[in-house]
Design a protein around this motif. Structure first.
Motif, PDB file in Angstrom:
ATOM      1  N   GLY A   1       4.886  -3.668   1.720  1.00  0.00           N
ATOM      2  CA  GLY A   1       5.937  -4.567   1.279  1.00  0.00           C
ATOM      3  C   GLY A   1       7.290  -4.252   1.874  1.00  0.00           C
ATOM      4  N   ALA A   2       7.576  -2.961   2.113  1.00  0.00           N
ATOM      5  CA  ALA A   2       8.850  -2.589   2.722  1.00  0.00           C
ATOM      6  C   ALA A   2       8.966  -3.134   4.138  1.00  0.00           C
ATOM      7  CB  ALA A   2       9.013  -1.073   2.727  1.00  0.00           C
TER       8      ALA A   2
ATOM      9  N   PHE B   1       0.804  -1.222   0.000  1.00  0.00           N
ATOM     10  CA  PHE B   1       0.000   0.000   0.000  1.00  0.00           C
ATOM     11  C   PHE B   1       0.841   1.279   0.000  1.00  0.00           C
ATOM     12  CE2 PHE B   1      -4.214  -1.702   2.015  1.00  0.00           C
ATOM     13  CZ  PHE B   1      -4.393  -2.514   0.912  1.00  0.00           C
ATOM     14  N   PHE B   2       2.134   1.144   0.302  1.00  0.00           N
ATOM     15  CA  PHE B   2       2.986   2.331   0.383  1.00  0.00           C
ATOM     16  C   PHE B   2       4.289   2.091  -0.360  1.00  0.00           C
ATOM     17  CE2 PHE B   2       0.274   2.423   4.122  1.00  0.00           C
ATOM     18  CZ  PHE B   2      -0.188   3.728   4.129  1.00  0.00           C
TER      19      PHE B   2
ATOM     20  N   ASP C   1      12.173   0.680  -1.102  1.00  0.00           N
ATOM     21  CA  ASP C   1      11.718  -0.584  -1.658  1.00  0.00           C
ATOM     22  C   ASP C   1      11.858  -0.546  -3.176  1.00  0.00           C
ATOM     23  OD1 ASP C   1       9.671   1.287  -1.992  1.00  0.00           O
ATOM     24  OD2 ASP C   1       8.085  -0.207  -1.882  1.00  0.00           O
ATOM     25  N   ILE C   2      11.799  -1.705  -3.792  1.00  0.00           N
ATOM     26  CA  ILE C   2      11.954  -1.808  -5.244  1.00  0.00           C
ATOM     27  C   ILE C   2      10.609  -1.550  -5.916  1.00  0.00           C
ATOM     28  CG2 ILE C   2      12.571  -3.339  -7.146  1.00  0.00           C
ATOM     29  CD1 ILE C   2      14.266  -4.938  -5.072  1.00  0.00           C
TER      30      ILE C   2
ATOM     31  N   PRO D   1       2.908  -7.611   3.041  1.00  0.00           N
ATOM     32  CA  PRO D   1       1.965  -7.296   1.963  1.00  0.00           C
ATOM     33  C   PRO D   1       0.563  -7.812   2.280  1.00  0.00           C
ATOM     34  CG  PRO D   1       3.259  -9.217   1.380  1.00  0.00           C
ATOM     35  CD  PRO D   1       3.843  -8.686   2.666  1.00  0.00           C
ATOM     36  N   LEU D   2      -0.407  -7.329   1.520  1.00  0.00           N
ATOM     37  CA  LEU D   2      -1.777  -7.832   1.630  1.00  0.00           C
ATOM     38  C   LEU D   2      -1.893  -9.169   0.906  1.00  0.00           C
ATOM     39  CD1 LEU D   2      -4.736  -6.914   2.535  1.00  0.00           C
ATOM     40  CD2 LEU D   2      -5.052  -6.349   0.106  1.00  0.00           C
ATOM     41  N   LEU D   3      -2.589 -10.120   1.514  1.00  0.00           N
ATOM     42  CA  LEU D   3      -2.927 -11.387   0.851  1.00  0.00           C
ATOM     43  C   LEU D   3      -4.433 -11.491   0.687  1.00  0.00           C
ATOM     44  CD1 LEU D   3       0.104 -12.090   1.628  1.00  0.00           C
ATOM     45  CD2 LEU D   3      -0.668 -14.463   1.545  1.00  0.00           C
TER      46      LEU D   3
END
Length: 573
Positions: A208-209, A103-104, A563-564, A213-215
């Motif tokens: 994700g950083a 989300f970010f 983050d990538i 993450p959302l699942l």
């Protein structure tokens, strides 16, 4: 009903440390620009001043469309969900990041901004004395089976991660355990999350950083689904890439650009992750078979980078550190006094100089579990436990009843013989084991090395607490309090040392609820002081983010706290 907007974008104070990894783990300066390596990586007297980023940054217009990116991971995982406790290691996390919602976006200073691919807006406010976060989703976002991403996914992830049902086995419940409800907002694309008490690092959720993450709700709604839906499979994704093939025979995971992705078109056609031992990874990079080599504190890898034609060095000071974990659940190490003695029997200066020799990286001991030395708030809270003091170590062992009997101390007829688990093929770990064995022998502690394959190092030994000593790296996130919590609090599945105290837990909770950076910093340092006392993890040094990259590879490398952005990774024209 009183409403007060809380801070929206927040520069992270420091980096939390949650993800376990082998030595060769996968995983601001100014907006979007590369920072130089700090002072060209000063000598042992210098410390990098700022966490930096070195990714060969280029605009999308400067990249060519297409191509395959070949990357190395340390294992072909069994559990492919990064939010399940057995997936909280570097290989699973590396593979999942191009596939799952974050989300970010995080920059090199840890500043968080909304990722418009998934979120239209997110903010915190106060309602009736409680913190409430409003998540407004991008209605274009959907899972790879076409199902829209809605508030129901947020609700299901909260149920799985809040720690209320022990049948779920999350890698971390940080933040989620403070949430009392998740409700539908103005429509299916808005979730209203109410907290029992303030949580300053709420932006770490679905991030994700932060390795969170959302699942999809359809794969986490029950404990059985949460724990097993991603075993030997990646059934649903929602990112710029999707899975083309999991190949356990070849030990590869192949991702392809997802044509149904609603964001910027990925520059790459394909990403292939190869599970390789460190020596094979170095050879593959030298031959051009992989495009990015994560060398870390590995001299052989660094030399390969410098000797490979067409390769560039990418380096940054990040939030990661090398450390020694002591298993407090072991009968030999259940006494904190004995663990403290082990700390003081180890000459970290000598160990660090040996590890970093030839790497052009400062050989400076790290004296904090939660912060690295170049970041705001760092201080030494070790109360002497970080100092090499074999005489004091011997005194502590005597006081704990472990008396010298020949070459090895004994108590109640048992030898103080510690099993040190070592990943095969990881030179730095092999060297550390030899050095630690000699140092502990000098105070009457015997060390018996146990060699494990990289795929078994965590799953067979560390995760099962089947060891006495283990050396590996902890990899940071932009969130100092919540990112570290699962690693250090009592009764957490991710606390691999098993050491902890109510004082540690309370200080980390205080940091997470802090209203300002100064209060958070004080609480974090208080927690660190308590972590020295429980003596479960001995910090060694800030781990170099040191990579070799194909020279035309852009927008990926030594990330610092950033983050990538996978849709922007590619090769220059």
């Amino acid at each position: 009903m009183g409403r007060r907007r809380l801070q929206h974008h927040r520069t992270a104070l420091l980096a939390g440390l949650t993800v376990l990894t082998l030595s060769l783990a996968l995983c601001s300066c100014s907006s979007g620009q590369d920072a130089p390596a700090p002072d060209a990586l000063p000598g042992a007297t210098g410390i990098p001043k700022l966490t930096s980023v070195d990714i060969n940054a280029h605009d999308r217009a400067q990249l060519r469309q297409g191509g395959t990116l070949n990357l190395a991971i340390t294992q072909f995982s069994h559990q492919w969900s990064p939010i399940q406790t057995d997936g909280s290691e570097s290989s699973t996390i590396a593979v999942s990041k191009p596939l799952l919602p974050t989300f970010f976006r995080s920059d090199a200073a840890g500043t968080q901004t909304v990722n418009p691919a998934y979120l239209q807006e997110a903010h915190a406010e106060v309602r009736d004395g409680h913190q409430v976060v409003i998540w407004t989703l991008n209605p274009k976002a959907h899972w790879s089976d076409g199902t829209p991403i809605t508030w129901r996914d947020i609700e299901a992830d909260w149920h799985a991660l809040n720690g209320k049902d022990p049948a779920y086995r999350p890698s971390s419940s940080s933040g989620f355990e403070l949430v009392t409800s998740v409700e539908r907002g103005k429509d299916d694309f808005q979730a209203v999350m109410t907290f029992d008490r303030p949580f300053s690092e709420w932006q770490s959720m679905f991030n994700g950083a932060a390795n969170a993450p959302l699942l999809p709700a359809s794969k986490v709604a029950t404990p059985d689904l949460f724990n097993s839906a991603y075993l030997d499979a990646i059934p649903l994704t929602a990112g710029p890439f999707k899975v083309e093939r999991l190949d356990p025979a070849a030990q590869t995971v192949t991702l392809v650009a997802d044509p149904t992705w609603w964001g910027d078109k990925p520059m790459l056609d394909r990403i292939v992750f190869h599970a390789l031992l460190p020596d094979a990874t170095r050879t593959a990079f030298a031959k051009g078979e992989i495009d990015l080599l994560n060398s870390g504190p590995d001299l052989a890898g660094y030399q390969v980078i410098k000797n490979t034609k067409g390769a560039a060095v990418r380096r940054a000071g990040g939030p990661d550190f090398r450390q020694l974990t002591l298993n407090a659940r072991s009968s030999l190490l259940s006494d904190a006094t004995v663990r403290q003695a082990v700390f003081q029997a180890i000459n970290r200066d000598a160990l660090i100089r040996s590890d970093l020799n030839g790497l052009d990286w400062p050989a400076v001991p790290l004296n904090n579990h939660l912060l690295v030395a170049n970041q705001n708030g760092y201080r030494d809270n070790s109360l002497g436990l970080s100092r090499f003091d074999p005489a004091e170590a011997a005194r502590k062992l005597d006081a704990a009843g472990w008396k010298v009997d020949g070459d090895v101390r004994k108590k109640d007829g048992h030898e103080l013989n510690l099993r040190m688990v070592v990943p095969a093929g990881v030179d730095v770990a092999q060297n550390e084991t030899a050095s630690v064995s000699k140092m502990l022998k000098d105070v009457g502690i015997k060390v018996t090395p146990v060699t494990a394959t990289p795929s078994e190092f965590f799953t067979k030994y560390v995760y099962r607490h089947d060891f006495d000593l283990a050396v590996y790296a902890l990899i940071g996130t932009p969130f100092p309090a919540s990112g570290s919590r699962a690693t250090f609090v009592q009764n957490s599945a991710a606390n691999r040392s098993g050491a902890g105290s109510s004082a540690v837990d309370a200080a980390l909770d205080q940091a997470a609820a802090a209203a300002d950076a100064g209060t958070a910093s004080e609480a974090i340092n208080q927690a660190d002081g308590e972590l020295w006392k429980v003596a479960g993890i001995l910090p060694l040094y800030q781990r170099p983010q040191l990579y070799g990259a194909r020279a035309d590879l852009a927008n990926i490398g030594a990330q610092g706290l950033s983050d990538i952005v996978w849709e922007n990774v590619g090769f220059t024209k």
